[in-house]
Design a protein around this motif. Sequence first.
Motif, PDB file in Angstrom:
ATOM      1  N   TRP A   9       0.626  -1.140   0.082  1.00 16.70           N
ATOM      2  CA  TRP A   9      -0.189   0.047   0.025  1.00 16.70           C
ATOM      3  C   TRP A   9       0.772   1.295  -0.205  1.00 16.70           C
ATOM      4  CZ3 TRP A   9       0.398   3.486   3.935  1.00 16.70           C
ATOM      5  CH2 TRP A   9       0.959   3.077   5.104  1.00 16.70           C
ATOM      6  N   THR A  10       2.053   1.287   0.352  1.00 19.12           N
ATOM      7  CA  THR A  10       2.971   2.405   0.575  1.00 19.12           C
ATOM      8  C   THR A  10       3.430   2.908  -0.992  1.00 19.12           C
ATOM      9  OG1 THR A  10       4.943   1.035   0.546  1.00 19.12           O
ATOM     10  CG2 THR A  10       3.711   1.455   2.444  1.00 19.12           C
ATOM     11  N   GLU A  11       3.391   1.958  -1.888  1.00 13.54           N
ATOM     12  CA  GLU A  11       3.819   2.452  -3.160  1.00 13.54           C
ATOM     13  C   GLU A  11       2.801   3.604  -3.829  1.00 13.54           C
ATOM     14  OE1 GLU A  11       6.536   1.489  -4.839  1.00 13.54           O
ATOM     15  OE2 GLU A  11       6.818   0.392  -2.607  1.00 13.54           O
ATOM     16  N   GLU A  12       1.480   3.532  -3.392  1.00 15.15           N
ATOM     17  CA  GLU A  12       0.590   4.554  -4.056  1.00 15.15           C
ATOM     18  C   GLU A  12       0.955   5.931  -3.546  1.00 15.15           C
ATOM     19  OE1 GLU A  12      -3.236   3.296  -2.893  1.00 15.15           O
ATOM     20  OE2 GLU A  12      -3.455   1.654  -4.519  1.00 15.15           O
ATOM     21  N   GLU A  45      12.179   6.534   2.293  1.00 12.30           N
ATOM     22  CA  GLU A  45      11.269   5.620   2.783  1.00 12.30           C
ATOM     23  C   GLU A  45      10.112   6.577   3.333  1.00 12.30           C
ATOM     24  OE1 GLU A  45      11.252   2.227   3.349  1.00 12.30           O
ATOM     25  OE2 GLU A  45      13.446   2.255   2.320  1.00 12.30           O
ATOM     26  N   LEU A  46       8.713   5.921   3.372  1.00 10.55           N
ATOM     27  CA  LEU A  46       7.553   6.384   3.625  1.00 10.55           C
ATOM     28  C   LEU A  46       7.345   6.410   5.004  1.00 10.55           C
ATOM     29  CD1 LEU A  46       4.879   7.828   2.400  1.00 10.55           C
ATOM     30  CD2 LEU A  46       3.919   5.423   2.557  1.00 10.55           C
ATOM     31  N   TYR A  47       6.852   7.514   5.863  1.00 13.49           N
ATOM     32  CA  TYR A  47       6.707   7.609   7.047  1.00 13.49           C
ATOM     33  C   TYR A  47       5.507   8.403   7.258  1.00 13.49           C
ATOM     34  CZ  TYR A  47      11.570   6.452   8.308  1.00 13.49           C
ATOM     35  OH  TYR A  47      12.517   5.667   8.633  1.00 13.49           O
ATOM     36  N   ARG A  48       4.753   8.094   8.354  1.00 10.94           N
ATOM     37  CA  ARG A  48       3.480   8.780   8.847  1.00 10.94           C
ATOM     38  C   ARG A  48       3.755   9.545   9.840  1.00 10.94           C
ATOM     39  NH1 ARG A  48      -2.104   7.950   8.072  1.00 10.94           N
ATOM     40  NH2 ARG A  48      -3.203   8.659  10.027  1.00 10.94           N
ATOM     41  N   ARG A  49       3.206  10.952   9.627  1.00 10.50           N
ATOM     42  CA  ARG A  49       3.506  11.932  10.570  1.00 10.50           C
ATOM     43  C   ARG A  49       2.365  11.710  11.941  1.00 10.50           C
ATOM     44  NH1 ARG A  49       3.159  16.487   6.979  1.00 10.50           N
ATOM     45  NH2 ARG A  49       4.724  15.603   5.620  1.00 10.50           N
ATOM     46  N   CYS A  58       6.289   3.381   7.445  1.00  9.94           N
ATOM     47  CA  CYS A  58       5.138   2.599   7.064  1.00  9.94           C
ATOM     48  C   CYS A  58       5.845   1.243   6.285  1.00  9.94           C
ATOM     49  CB  CYS A  58       4.667   3.417   6.145  1.00  9.94           C
ATOM     50  SG  CYS A  58       3.873   4.930   6.495  1.00  9.94           S
ATOM     51  N   ILE A  59       5.027   0.195   6.709  1.00 10.87           N
ATOM     52  CA  ILE A  59       5.456  -1.319   6.346  1.00 10.87           C
ATOM     53  C   ILE A  59       4.357  -1.709   5.798  1.00 10.87           C
ATOM     54  CG2 ILE A  59       7.314  -1.581   8.229  1.00 10.87           C
ATOM     55  CD1 ILE A  59       5.265  -3.071   9.654  1.00 10.87           C
ATOM     56  N   LEU A  94       6.649   1.871  14.068  1.00  7.31           N
ATOM     57  CA  LEU A  94       6.028   1.249  12.852  1.00  7.31           C
ATOM     58  C   LEU A  94       4.664   1.237  12.540  1.00  7.31           C
ATOM     59  CD1 LEU A  94       8.209  -2.147  13.107  1.00  7.31           C
ATOM     60  CD2 LEU A  94       8.646  -0.459  11.765  1.00  7.31           C
ATOM     61  N   TYR A  95       4.074   1.411  11.356  1.00  6.09           N
ATOM     62  CA  TYR A  95       2.692   1.664  11.084  1.00  6.09           C
ATOM     63  C   TYR A  95       2.241   0.998   9.760  1.00  6.09           C
ATOM     64  CZ  TYR A  95      -1.390   4.194   9.574  1.00  6.09           C
ATOM     65  OH  TYR A  95      -2.625   4.583   9.111  1.00  6.09           O
ATOM     66  N   TRP A  96       1.235   0.539   9.782  1.00 11.72           N
ATOM     67  CA  TRP A  96       0.402   0.077   8.524  1.00 11.72           C
ATOM     68  C   TRP A  96      -1.028   0.054   8.938  1.00 11.72           C
ATOM     69  CZ3 TRP A  96       2.349  -2.982  12.209  1.00 11.72           C
ATOM     70  CH2 TRP A  96       1.605  -4.119  12.793  1.00 11.72           C
ATOM     71  N   PRO A  97      -2.055   0.760   7.883  1.00 11.58           N
ATOM     72  CA  PRO A  97      -3.190   1.074   8.123  1.00 11.58           C
ATOM     73  C   PRO A  97      -4.368  -0.036   8.635  1.00 11.58           C
ATOM     74  CG  PRO A  97      -2.811   0.816   5.861  1.00 11.58           C
ATOM     75  CD  PRO A  97      -1.694   0.711   6.522  1.00 11.58           C
TER      76      PRO A  97
END
Length: 138
Positions: A9-12, A45-49, A58-59, A94-97
Amino acid sequence: MLEPRDGSWTEEFKAYLLQGTLPEKEEDAEHVARQDIAYCIQDGELYRRRPNDVSLWCISKEQGCELLVDLHGGDCGHHSSSRTLMGKAFRSGLYWPTALNDATELVRSCETYQFHAKQIHKPAEALQTIPLSWPFAV
């Protein structure tokens, strides 16, 4: 250490933040455009604030499920509840929705947790009545 995986999901979000390209489906494109302010790119790398200025890495969902299994029943796991598992994962950065749904599914399928959950671990005893005169016998 977790290795980043492609195709998650991080690619989007990465594509939108780096190149400004949205997914083809209108529903997904609206979701990405609405949520982009909560994400940032650091060192590729993608991070969520978070509101407290903490950035969570984001993993993928698969990595998140592996992490939950380790936290729940690994060497130091103690078969805790779903919200506790999710909190531990987020506190580790770490985060994933779908973390809460994944944790709930894991806890529901764990036989050890179901056996020990919400049971009174005290042997049964007969009730003892307190005579009314005892509180005033000082």
